[in-house]
Design an enzyme around this catalytic site. Structure first.
Site, PDB file in Angstrom:
ATOM      1  N   THR A   1       0.870  -1.171   0.000  1.00 17.21           N
ATOM      2  CA  THR A   1       0.000   0.000   0.000  1.00 17.21           C
ATOM      3  C   THR A   1       0.911   1.226   0.000  1.00 17.21           C
ATOM      4  O   THR A   1       1.552   1.537   1.001  1.00 17.21           O
ATOM      5  CB  THR A   1      -0.933   0.016   1.219  1.00 17.21           C
TER       6      THR A   1
ATOM      7  N   LYS B   1      -7.318   1.674  -3.276  1.00 14.43           N
ATOM      8  CA  LYS B   1      -7.015   1.316  -1.888  1.00 14.43           C
ATOM      9  C   LYS B   1      -7.221   2.520  -0.968  1.00 14.43           C
ATOM     10  O   LYS B   1      -7.666   2.376   0.176  1.00 14.43           O
ATOM     11  CB  LYS B   1      -5.579   0.801  -1.768  1.00 14.43           C
TER      12      LYS B   1
ATOM     13  N   LYS C   1      -0.379   5.584   8.201  1.00 20.70           N
ATOM     14  CA  LYS C   1       0.400   5.689   6.967  1.00 20.70           C
ATOM     15  C   LYS C   1      -0.536   5.743   5.771  1.00 20.70           C
ATOM     16  O   LYS C   1      -0.407   6.597   4.885  1.00 20.70           O
ATOM     17  CB  LYS C   1       1.347   4.504   6.835  1.00 20.70           C
TER      18      LYS C   1
END
Length: 291
Positions: free
Chosen positions: A97, A172, A240
């Site tokens: 990711t 995502k 994050k």
């Protein structure tokens, strides 16, 4: 059977690479901590390599699942990066990711070498990886996707191409934006139930049969009610991911007020030393404020 490399054997990569061997693929792994690679080989067979370059040598597909943009750049194009071992016609698939920018950067870097690229972040968490039922969101060319899809079926139940390179990472981001709002809503609901003297478990059993139902509700309400958070997707990683989404929003002009607020709430849980707690620990912040 495909000849593949898998770089990065964390809580996600370790079982994902294992599913590939169990489906008969020829797998070579690399991990920054060699002891983890040795453990993987002992458990699943296959081979390990000393560098990403060595792992990628002669492979048709190279999978990567590491921590962030900088980790990705290092294992792809560092001095011993995977790209230095890949042959023309091979495909690089990144399950990290990361940002859409780094996906586009890497794709542009390796295209002159006739190496394909797909950004392919996953959703489903550690349990999804272990059970082989991840959702994979991909960006890149259809020809590359068609080659890779039957291989990643080893650890996925859904894999879709969403558009050009970067589209997987953007999707995502949407995924994490939606989760953040849902988890905060669930935390507030349970907090309200406690304050009102309700039996939260019975409440959730009832409302989960209606419009309030969600994956988070079905899989996290019991542990949240009991104050158990030492498992699951760590807040450090969620922050994050939300940071990437908020950075992208500043670039494309979208407004994410709830996401920004939940990110702030997660920073408060980190201040409670909850860095490695599951994302459902937003309730712990509310319970602290109540006490």
């Amino acid at each position: 059977m495909a000849k593949v490399a898998f770089i990065g054997l964390g809580v996600m990569g370790f079982p994902m690479a294992g599913h590939l061997t169990q489906q008969g693929h020829d797998v070579t792994v690399y991990n920054r901590t060699s002891a983890k690679a040795k453990k993987w080989v002992a458990q699943y067979g296959g081979k390990s390599a000393d560098t990403p370059k060595d792992a990628a040598q002669g492979q048709d597909i190279v999978f990567i699942c590491v921590g962030n943009d900088d980790d990705l750049r290092q294992v792809v194009s560092g001095e011993q990066g995977a790209v230095h071992g890949m042959h023309s016609g091979a495909i690089l698939v990144d399950h990290t990711t990361a940002s859409a920018d780094v996906a586009r950067e890497i794709a542009a870097q390796i295209e002159p070498l006739n190496i394909g690229f797909l950004d392919a972040p996953v959703s489903g968490g550690q349990a999804g990886a272990e059970n082989g039922v991840l959702t994979v969101m991909m960006g890149g060319k259809q020809t590359h996707f068609d080659v890779v899809k039957p291989v990643i079926a080893a650890y996925s139940r859904c894999a879709e191409l969403l558009g050009p390179v970067g589209s997987g990472q953007l999707t995502k981001m949407v995924n994490q934006i939606c989760i953040a709002g849902v988890v905060q809503g669930l935390a507030e609901g349970l907090h309200f139930a406690k304050s009102a003297g309700l039996d939260g478990l019975k409440v959730i059993e009832v409302i989960s049969k209606g419009a309030a139902q969600s994956w988070q509700m079905e899989n996290r309400y019991q542990t949240m009610w009991q104050g158990q958070y030492d498992f699951g997707f760590a807040i450090d990683w969620m922050r994050k991911d939300l940071g990437i989404a908020l950075d992208e929003a500043r670039q494309n002009g979208s407004h994410l007020p709830v996401t920004a607020l939940v990110d702030q709430f997660y920073s408060e849980v980190q201040a409670m030393k909850g860095n490695r707690w599951d994302t459902s620990s937003l309730l712990a912040r509310l319970e602290k404020s109540r006490s």
